[in-house]
Design a protein around this motif. Sequence first.
Motif, PDB file in Angstrom:
ATOM      1  N   ASN A  31      -3.759  -3.743   3.865  1.00 34.00           N
ATOM      2  CA  ASN A  31      -4.062  -3.910   2.628  1.00 34.00           C
ATOM      3  C   ASN A  31      -4.123  -5.191   2.168  1.00 34.00           C
ATOM      4  O   ASN A  31      -4.937  -5.482   1.137  1.00 34.00           O
ATOM      5  N   ASP A  45      -1.457   4.231   3.990  1.00 32.66           N
ATOM      6  CA  ASP A  45      -1.129   4.058   2.678  1.00 32.66           C
ATOM      7  C   ASP A  45       0.647   4.682   2.468  1.00 32.66           C
ATOM      8  O   ASP A  45       0.573   5.790   2.672  1.00 32.66           O
ATOM      9  N   PRO A  46       1.463   3.778   1.730  1.00 34.35           N
ATOM     10  CA  PRO A  46       1.294   2.427   1.350  1.00 34.35           C
ATOM     11  C   PRO A  46       1.104   1.433   2.165  1.00 34.35           C
ATOM     12  O   PRO A  46       0.869   0.241   2.104  1.00 34.35           O
TER      13      PRO A  46
END
Length: 214
Positions: free
Chosen positions: A104, A134-135
């Motif tokens: 990310n 994700d997250p």
Amino acid sequence: MSRITEFLVICSLLVLVNAKPFTWSNCATTPNPAVVIDLIEVTPDPVELPGVLKLSVRGNTTRVINSAKLTISLHRDTFLLSVPIPCLLHLGSCEYTDLCSLLNTMETENWASITTGLATQMKTMLTSAGIRVDPGLCPLQVTSLNLHEYTINLPQIPSVLSWVASGDYSIKVTVDDTTTNENLLCLDLGVTLTKSSECTGWLCGRRKRDTLKN
């Protein structure tokens, strides 16, 4: 044969001798590491930048991983010595303290203007293998990874890093638990990078099509 010609021939031979095939091996320091890798294969070899890489990986995790850090030690191997590559623009010999959110971070911060695309492709690759991204990656459940010739598009290296875009490299990759400092994974890799040739015309187009087919 003139001395200049002799010198050029010797230099050419040294380049040829120094070209190494892709290699990998486990270097885990624990008897039962949390991450087990059984196979890594890459084509083409040498790896071209920019270019299309096909990656095959087979492995598994043996227990849940809640937190981890990633450390990469990168050296350029020359005929005479091994030269350490520093951490520059978050790339090179770097420590990433939070592996769980690394993709990310690479995607949003776009280090050296190349990591957004790479991170997006890696997230898609892991998702296709059934791994949640994700997250974040953690907690990483007990799972297996089996990729066969997964295609990754490697970007053009920016000018500030062009000096590392070709050569023979030794890479040590370690993953450690950030709570217990237990070694979860250790890999020694050997890879040769080369700049893809600039060419135009029907022959180059055919070569690219053949690469994608294979």
